[in-house]
Design a protein around this motif. Structure first.
Motif, short mmCIF file in Angstrom:
data_model
loop_
_atom_site.label_atom_id
_atom_site.label_comp_id
_atom_site.label_asym_id
_atom_site.label_seq_id
_atom_site.Cartn_x
_atom_site.Cartn_y
_atom_site.Cartn_z
N ILE A 58 0.87 -1.18 0.00
CA ILE A 58 0.00 0.00 0.00
C ILE A 58 0.90 1.22 0.00
O ILE A 58 1.69 1.43 0.93
CB ILE A 58 -0.94 0.02 1.22
N LEU A 59 0.82 2.01 -1.04
CA LEU A 59 1.67 3.18 -1.23
C LEU A 59 0.93 4.44 -0.78
O LEU A 59 -0.22 4.66 -1.19
CB LEU A 59 2.07 3.33 -2.69
N TRP A 60 1.57 5.23 0.05
CA TRP A 60 0.99 6.52 0.44
C TRP A 60 1.08 7.47 -0.75
O TRP A 60 2.11 7.52 -1.43
CB TRP A 60 1.77 7.09 1.62
N LYS A 61 0.01 8.21 -1.01
CA LYS A 61 0.01 9.11 -2.17
C LYS A 61 0.77 10.40 -1.85
O LYS A 61 0.20 11.45 -1.60
CB LYS A 61 -1.42 9.43 -2.60
N GLY A 62 2.09 10.29 -1.85
CA GLY A 62 2.97 11.43 -1.65
C GLY A 62 4.07 11.40 -2.69
O GLY A 62 4.28 10.38 -3.36
N HIS A 63 4.79 12.49 -2.82
CA HIS A 63 5.85 12.55 -3.82
C HIS A 63 6.80 13.71 -3.53
O HIS A 63 6.48 14.61 -2.76
CB HIS A 63 5.25 12.72 -5.22
N CYS A 64 7.95 13.68 -4.18
CA CYS A 64 8.90 14.78 -4.14
C CYS A 64 8.54 15.74 -5.27
O CYS A 64 8.48 15.34 -6.43
CB CYS A 64 10.32 14.27 -4.30
N SER A 65 8.32 17.00 -4.92
CA SER A 65 7.91 17.98 -5.94
C SER A 65 9.00 18.24 -6.97
O SER A 65 8.71 18.68 -8.08
CB SER A 65 7.51 19.29 -5.26
N VAL A 66 10.26 17.97 -6.61
CA VAL A 66 11.36 18.14 -7.57
C VAL A 66 11.40 16.97 -8.54
O VAL A 66 11.35 17.13 -9.76
CB VAL A 66 12.71 18.29 -6.85
N HIS A 67 11.47 15.75 -8.00
CA HIS A 67 11.65 14.57 -8.86
C HIS A 67 10.42 14.26 -9.69
O HIS A 67 10.53 13.62 -10.75
CB HIS A 67 12.07 13.38 -8.01
N GLU A 68 9.25 14.69 -9.25
CA GLU A 68 8.04 14.45 -10.04
C GLU A 68 8.05 15.26 -11.34
O GLU A 68 7.31 14.97 -12.27
CB GLU A 68 6.80 14.79 -9.21
N ASN A 69 8.91 16.27 -11.43
CA ASN A 69 8.98 17.11 -12.63
C ASN A 69 9.83 16.52 -13.75
O ASN A 69 9.94 17.13 -14.82
CB ASN A 69 9.50 18.51 -12.27
N PHE A 70 10.42 15.36 -13.53
CA PHE A 70 11.10 14.67 -14.62
C PHE A 70 10.06 13.77 -15.30
O PHE A 70 9.34 13.02 -14.63
CB PHE A 70 12.28 13.85 -14.10
N THR A 71 9.98 13.86 -16.62
CA THR A 71 8.89 13.19 -17.33
C THR A 71 9.42 12.27 -18.44
O THR A 71 10.58 12.37 -18.87
CB THR A 71 7.96 14.22 -17.97
#
Length: 368
Positions: free
Chosen positions: A224-237
């Protein structure tokens, strides 16, 4: 730190005087105070800090590495942590009561850590217990608050780093049938997938809507993954990767596992900050690299390895805003205050929270 105390400290503003000084004046003053305080002062600096700050760091590393180095340093009275809030909390928990941990700017936080608070986590845990019974063990990325680490420790779980996440997930599955992974869904998903857990055996807990999102059968859920993320790394697409592959197919792509699963899958290499640094160091002269991680580190690697062609995977990437809050002015303010006998921006973790958070940390340190 108690909430009221934290809010009081947040009211402390950088005196205008420091904004009137030139960079050279501030650097000269910092160097002089460092020399004056000698071994009583220890400055750990995270990899993502600005060069102007890193130049004064006694050690540079990732968050847990620096906290452990702070723990080993028995000479220092003052530990001025150049990083973000959760890192200074960890340093406070691992050092002695006589040692004082200071964060030069109390607004240097972490958006990922802030994506999981205790009210949300307790509610999630209660709901998951109703769904799955006593079959879940919690793990938390060290990029989390002391309270979340304490929750995990109280429930017999452990912390993980991006370097040891695979080992810790393997360990967790020897304890329980399922894992709750906080607070970064991407590190959790990438790690579990590397351990041959299929995507449809993973579910995502949405703390905003208080619901479990899944594609497979409920009984098949393993992670079960918590719906969180790093705002920096999420910007790599994946678009960044597609564009680069078309333009420069010979350029290798290396990313941090806080990036999205699709980005990690399409990259040539993925690993922790330490892994990225070591890979670039070992790469042959003249090799070409695109790095998917925080911009201050990417720029530093460019300077350190001029014989290698290094770029950011996302050409429009900005440095982490909260990491960038610590600058020469805040560092000088914290050090001059010490010289004047004043302690500002001290980080102190409540003893009960520290007890259980340390349990989670120690579980990791003794497992890997």
């Amino acid at each position: 730190m108690q909430t009221l105390d934290f809010l009081k400290q947040m009211d402390q503003q950088l005196p205008a005087y420091y904004r009137q000084l030139s960079d050279k004046e501030m650097m000269d003053k910092i160097a002089w105070i460092k020399e004056e305080l000698g071994p009583k002062l220890y400055i750990p600096g995270h990899h993502y800090q600005k060069d102007e700050v890193i130049q004064f760091a006694d050690d540079t590393g990732d968050s847990l590495q620096l906290a452990r180095l702070a723990k080993q340093n028995k000479e220092a009275t003052y530990i001025v942590f150049c990083g973000v809030h959760f890192m200074a909390e960890t340093a406070d928990m691992l050092t002695t009561d006589d040692q004082i941990v200071i964060l030069p700017d109390m607004k240097a936080g972490c958006s990922m850590a802030d994506m999981a608070n205790m009210e949300q986590t307790r509610h999630c845990w209660n709901e998951l217990q109703q769904l799955f019974g006593d079959t879940i063990i919690p793990l938390t990325y060290v990029n989390s608050t002391a309270e979340i680490k304490a929750f995990v420790g109280k429930n017999d779980g452990a912390t993980v780093t991006s370097s040891n996440a695979k080992e810790m997930v393997r360990w967790a599955f020897t304890q329980k049938k399922r894992i709750l992974f906080l607070p970064d869904q991407h590190l959790g998903r990438n790690t579990a997938f590397d351990l041959n857990i299929p995507l449809d055996a993973m579910a995502v807990w949405d703390p905003i809507n208080n619901q479990l999102n899944r594609k497979g059968k409920l009984e098949d859920v393993q992670v079960i993954l918590w719906k969180g993320h790093c705002s920096v790394h999420e910007n790599f697409t994946t678009n960044n990767i597609t564009h680069l592959r078309e333009k420069e197919p010979d350029r290798k792509i290396i990313v941090h596992p806080e990036c999205k699963w699709e980005v990690v899958q399409q990259s040539d290499y993925a690993g922790s900050t330490k892994y990225i640094i070591e890979t670039i160091h070992a790469a042959r002269s003249g090799s070409k690299w695109a790095i998917g991680t925080e911009m201050n580190l990417v720029k530093r690697l460019m300077k350190q390895y001029p014989d290698k062609d290094i770029i950011s995977l996302n050409p429009h990437m900005c440095p982490c805003l909260t990491m960038n809050r610590i600058d020469l002015a805040h560092l000088l303010w914290s050090l001059e205050s010490l010289k004047q006998g004043k302690i500002i921006n001290r980080i102190q973790v409540d003893s009960t929270i520290s007890k259980f958070a340390n349990k989670a940390l120690e579980k990791m340190l003794t497992t890997v």
